[in-house]
Design a protein around this motif. Structure first.
Motif, short mmCIF file in Angstrom:
data_model
loop_
_atom_site.label_atom_id
_atom_site.label_comp_id
_atom_site.label_asym_id
_atom_site.label_seq_id
_atom_site.Cartn_x
_atom_site.Cartn_y
_atom_site.Cartn_z
N THR A 1 73.15 4.20 31.05
CA THR A 1 73.04 2.95 30.48
C THR A 1 71.85 1.91 30.74
OG1 THR A 1 75.41 3.02 30.87
CG2 THR A 1 74.62 0.75 30.45
N CYS A 2 71.41 1.37 29.65
CA CYS A 2 70.11 0.69 30.08
C CYS A 2 70.58 -0.85 29.38
CB CYS A 2 69.02 1.18 29.23
SG CYS A 2 68.60 2.80 29.88
N ILE A 3 69.61 -1.87 30.07
CA ILE A 3 70.04 -3.19 29.66
C ILE A 3 68.71 -3.62 28.83
CG2 ILE A 3 70.47 -5.52 30.42
CD1 ILE A 3 72.54 -3.72 31.32
N GLU B 1 82.70 4.83 29.21
CA GLU B 1 82.81 5.49 30.30
C GLU B 1 84.13 6.45 30.41
OE1 GLU B 1 81.25 5.03 34.17
OE2 GLU B 1 79.77 5.38 32.78
N ILE C 1 71.62 1.35 34.82
CA ILE C 1 72.91 1.23 35.71
C ILE C 1 73.40 2.14 36.09
CG2 ILE C 1 75.08 -0.31 35.73
CD1 ILE C 1 73.07 -2.04 34.93
N THR D 1 75.73 -1.98 39.59
CA THR D 1 76.69 -2.39 38.93
C THR D 1 76.40 -3.56 38.02
OG1 THR D 1 78.78 -3.64 39.20
CG2 THR D 1 77.38 -3.56 40.98
N MET D 2 77.01 -3.77 37.04
CA MET D 2 76.72 -4.64 35.75
C MET D 2 77.09 -6.10 36.14
SD MET D 2 77.72 -2.99 32.09
CE MET D 2 77.52 -4.56 31.36
N ASN E 1 76.11 2.67 38.08
CA ASN E 1 77.56 2.33 38.00
C ASN E 1 78.02 3.03 38.96
OD1 ASN E 1 79.69 1.17 36.87
ND2 ASN E 1 80.19 3.26 35.74
N PHE F 1 82.16 -1.34 28.19
CA PHE F 1 81.43 -0.14 28.98
C PHE F 1 82.44 0.58 29.60
CE2 PHE F 1 79.25 1.03 33.04
CZ PHE F 1 78.08 1.94 32.63
N MET G 1 73.63 -8.40 31.31
CA MET G 1 74.34 -7.76 32.44
C MET G 1 75.58 -8.51 32.45
SD MET G 1 71.36 -7.02 35.63
CE MET G 1 72.77 -6.93 36.80
#
Lengths: 337, 337
Positions: free
Chosen positions: B96-98, B84, A98, A70-71, A100, B80, B71
């Motif tokens: 999803t990537c950071i 979604e 992520i 989770t972010m 999620n 986000f 994040m």
């Protein structure tokens, strides 16, 4: 050519990724007919779970794949900080995804990254995976030469390195701490009763009461299933009003903030009338009024340790499996006496 | 997995390589039945003449790659959520990537995901990319058939769809709002002076002063370069003490919380003596005391809109490029009169 993925197979048969995964792993949960059909298709189409990882496993990418559930979570942000730091010190790169809290996303991310992009995984399991209790994607990754180190939310039954917080003993110690400050009616508010770590914290709380000779009173326990932190207050307010208590411990800091608000509204002074203590040690605990006493989880240390274990494993091809337990500390601020 | 070659297909159907080649190229020399059979097989087995993004661009994965710079950011978490939701409604998945504000990571993520895993990108640029002013990876992705929709932190010079917040006008409107409440000494505290959006907010602030006939006073502006929000207070405290002010607007909510603390410590009452208003509308603004008035950015709407634009593009192969501007609202709470 794009590699045939588990997702493609799922689409082909119009079944879930989990079903395909189980069928390929010959799970008793799947009918023989379905298994035969899926296994045949996979074989005919040259499906290999992590073929690239296998063939590439001697080729180091010097990159670690990180999967975080989770972010918006200060604990994971701390872990991430530790991961980045230790990876950099060792000349490794990090790529972070992520999940999620979704099982399907977790499976897809593992497939995607195993495709020769990374050497190994650092991950904390998605909530859905924990509830499904389906860990085949982890097993496959490890068997095919991409090691996994799990942190915080770990799959017990998977043989891999794990770094966990000492949730049980931390909760017990917290009850002792509160008892020694003179508190006897200690409530427990959890937003994590679905999670193993939430259960451990609850069991540790019970153990703490027992150790201090305090009776366990079910009316002092509130489990919140609501996911939206903005709505925690709705469940906390009537709970606070309905019971006689002199301390509250919570599984997280958002719900602790809601609890402090509810206490103030009902005319209780913090910490004079009621003490509040929360797991985690994020931005809210420092910004809340009063500042919150927390059970600090040392996320950065956890991330750093997990990374070191993975890198050692990648370098030495060490096959030993360890579980490291990171202890917590109580950071005393103004919400306890 | 071994790449499926034209030879493999020829073997499968016991025909010549030339026949397969002609069939795949829809040659009139080959019977419709044979063409259909061979094309179907090639498609089902994901046969592609050349393994590159270009050749894959007609194969839909129904997956969107999302790249988020950081994040712990409630605004991005809101975006986000919108992504979604809209992706799900349209039958798309999201991975999803950071980038963690790193140029290198952004490039790696784009390379990795462009490898047939996704149909298009939704991304907000890393800070380092913005500073480097190097956008070749975006250009390449788009030229190779993987469209990009940028949100919030966008690369002006790249021809792609963009969704931005109306930072300039929002800041101007905020100054007007404060002026109408009777404030004349309005300070501006920024933790984003390196970012384009930070610059826009500053310019909008100046414009607002001009519109209201207030003089611009450099001593009322504080730019914080510190990245650790825990240390904001160190710069805010002396600033607050050094100047005479009756309102503060900040570029984010963490620094607004630090500002409110510094104001209280210096004996100022909020909002009686000094009003505080912050860009963003996250958890801190609701939990702070007093609750914070904010310039709300409608992150969810931004995410939703960006996703819709990308999906429309993927479906219609629309080549028009749009820039959508999302306006902000002032959410009045207790830190302003």
């Amino acid at each position: 050519m794009k590699k045939l993925t588990i997702k493609d197979i799922a689409k082909e048969f119009n079944v879930s990724i989990s079903t395909v995964s189980k069928a390929l792993n010959d799970s008793y949960e799947i009918s023989e007919g379905t298994k035969a059909k899926i296994q045949k298709y996979a074989k005919e189409n040259n499906y290999k779970p992590n073929f690239n990882a296998l063939s590439l496993k001697n080729r180091s990418t010097k990159t670690i794949g990180v999967i975080i559930p989770t972010m918006l979570n200060y604990f994971f942000a701390q872990v991430f900080k530790g991961i980045e730091k230790t990876a950099l010190e060792n000349g490794y790169k990090v790529i972070t995804c992520i999940s999620n809290q979704s099982f399907d996303k977790e499976v897809e991310i593992i497939e995607m990254l195993s495709n020769g992009s990374i050497d190994g995984f650092l991950l904390s399991m998605a909530k859905e995976t924990e509830i499904k209790n389906d860990f085949n994607h982890f097993k496959e990754s490890i068997e095919n030469g991409t090691p996994i180190v799990m942190f915080d939310r770990v799959a017990q039954s998977i043989s891999c390195d794990k770094i966990i917080t000492d949730d049980f003993n931390s909760a017990t110690t917290t009850v002792e701490f509160l008892y020694k400050k003179g508190h006897k009616r200690i409530a427990f508010i959890s937003t994590m009763s679905d999670y193993k770590i939430g259960k451990q914290r609850f069991l540790g709380y019970k153990k703490g009461l027992e150790k201090m000779g305090l009776p366990f009173d079910e009316s002092l326990v509130l489990n919140i299933n609501e996911r939206d932190y903005k709505k925690y207050g709705k469940e906390v307010k009537p709970f606070i009003k309905s019971i006689d208590l002199d301390a509250v411990m919570t599984t997280g800091e958002s719900v602790a903030v809601s609890t402090m608000k509810a206490l103030r509204k009902s005319g209780k002074k913090i910490p004079k009338d009621v003490a509040v203590i929360a797991f985690s040690n994020g931005i809210l605990s420092r910004h809340s009024s009063p500042k919150m006493t927390t059970i600090s989880q040392h996320g950065e240390q956890m991330g750093s340790k997990a990374t070191q274990i993975l890198i050692d494993k990648l370098k030495n091809k060490n096959t030993d499996v360890v579980t490291e337990v990171i202890t917590t500390d109580i950071v005393i601020r103004d919400s306890t006496r």
